[in-house]
Design a protein around this motif. Structure first.
Motif, short mmCIF file in Angstrom:
data_model
loop_
_atom_site.label_atom_id
_atom_site.label_comp_id
_atom_site.label_asym_id
_atom_site.label_seq_id
_atom_site.Cartn_x
_atom_site.Cartn_y
_atom_site.Cartn_z
N ALA A 155 0.84 -1.20 0.00
CA ALA A 155 0.00 0.00 0.00
C ALA A 155 0.87 1.25 0.00
N VAL A 156 1.93 1.25 0.80
CA VAL A 156 2.85 2.40 0.85
C VAL A 156 3.54 2.56 -0.51
N ARG A 157 3.98 1.46 -1.10
CA ARG A 157 4.66 1.53 -2.40
C ARG A 157 3.72 2.06 -3.48
N ARG A 158 2.45 1.63 -3.49
CA ARG A 158 1.50 2.12 -4.50
C ARG A 158 1.33 3.63 -4.40
N VAL A 159 1.18 4.13 -3.18
CA VAL A 159 1.03 5.58 -2.98
C VAL A 159 2.29 6.30 -3.44
N PHE A 160 3.45 5.80 -3.03
CA PHE A 160 4.71 6.40 -3.45
C PHE A 160 4.81 6.48 -4.97
N GLU A 161 4.53 5.40 -5.65
CA GLU A 161 4.68 5.38 -7.11
C GLU A 161 3.74 6.35 -7.81
N VAL A 162 2.52 6.51 -7.28
CA VAL A 162 1.58 7.46 -7.89
C VAL A 162 2.02 8.90 -7.63
N LEU A 163 2.49 9.18 -6.42
CA LEU A 163 2.86 10.55 -6.05
C LEU A 163 4.29 10.92 -6.42
N ALA A 164 5.12 9.96 -6.77
CA ALA A 164 6.55 10.19 -7.02
C ALA A 164 6.84 11.35 -7.98
N PRO A 165 6.06 11.54 -9.05
CA PRO A 165 6.39 12.66 -9.95
C PRO A 165 6.37 14.04 -9.28
N VAL A 166 5.74 14.18 -8.13
CA VAL A 166 5.71 15.49 -7.46
C VAL A 166 6.40 15.47 -6.10
N MET B 245 19.07 6.16 8.75
CA MET B 245 19.03 6.41 10.19
C MET B 245 17.94 7.42 10.58
N MET B 246 17.05 7.73 9.61
CA MET B 246 15.97 8.68 9.89
C MET B 246 15.12 8.17 11.05
N PRO B 247 14.89 9.02 12.07
CA PRO B 247 14.06 8.57 13.18
C PRO B 247 12.62 8.36 12.71
N VAL B 248 12.07 7.23 13.07
CA VAL B 248 10.71 6.89 12.67
C VAL B 248 9.93 6.51 13.92
N MET B 249 8.77 7.10 14.07
CA MET B 249 7.90 6.74 15.18
C MET B 249 6.96 5.64 14.71
N GLY B 250 6.84 4.57 15.46
CA GLY B 250 5.95 3.49 15.07
C GLY B 250 6.52 2.73 13.88
N HIS B 251 5.64 2.30 13.01
CA HIS B 251 6.06 1.54 11.83
C HIS B 251 6.60 2.48 10.75
N ALA B 252 7.63 2.05 10.05
CA ALA B 252 8.16 2.83 8.94
C ALA B 252 7.16 2.77 7.79
N ARG B 253 6.77 3.91 7.30
CA ARG B 253 5.85 3.97 6.18
C ARG B 253 6.50 4.76 5.06
N LEU B 254 7.71 4.33 4.71
CA LEU B 254 8.47 4.93 3.63
C LEU B 254 8.90 3.82 2.69
N VAL B 255 9.27 4.20 1.49
CA VAL B 255 9.82 3.24 0.54
C VAL B 255 11.33 3.52 0.47
N PRO B 256 12.12 2.79 1.25
CA PRO B 256 13.54 3.11 1.38
C PRO B 256 14.38 2.77 0.16
N ASP B 257 13.90 1.89 -0.71
CA ASP B 257 14.71 1.45 -1.83
C ASP B 257 14.35 2.15 -3.14
N ALA B 258 13.65 3.26 -3.07
CA ALA B 258 13.24 3.96 -4.29
C ALA B 258 13.50 5.45 -4.17
N ASP B 259 13.73 6.07 -5.30
CA ASP B 259 13.95 7.50 -5.39
C ASP B 259 12.88 8.06 -6.32
#
Length: 92
Positions: A53-64, A73-87
């Motif tokens: 679900a996080v990856r789908r959102v990232f891919e749709v919003l990535a152009p902006v 090492m970014m501090p994250v509260m709770g579960h990480a909801r980032l896509v660490p392997d994509a730019d």
């Protein structure tokens, strides 16, 4: 690219508008707000917002999104909801 995201009208237009965002399949709710912003909710509940679900959102919003990968090492509260392997630059 949070569970809930509000896009400025200009950014929503760059992403294809309300219809394209709704058709992407990345969001359970896509609503145009009175001033033209677009309200996006990724999943019915925040507990469901992980993995694909996080990856789908990232891919749709990535152009902006800002380019670059999240710092490991970014501090994250709770579960990480980032896509660490994509730019976001890879989706432009």
């Amino acid at each position: 690219y949070s569970w809930i995201t509000v896009c400025a009208p200009e950014l929503a237009a760059r992403l294809g508008g309300v219809a394209a965002l709704a058709a992407s399949g990345a969001f359970t709710e896509v609503t145009e707000l009175p001033q033209g912003q677009v309200f996006l909710r990724a999943t019915p509940s925040i507990e469901d917002y992980h993995g694909d679900a996080v990856r789908r959102v990232f891919e749709v919003l990535a152009p902006v999104l800002l380019t670059g990968r999240p710092h490991p090492m970014m501090p994250v509260m709770g579960h990480a909801r980032l896509v660490p392997d994509a730019d976001a630059a890879d989706f432009r």
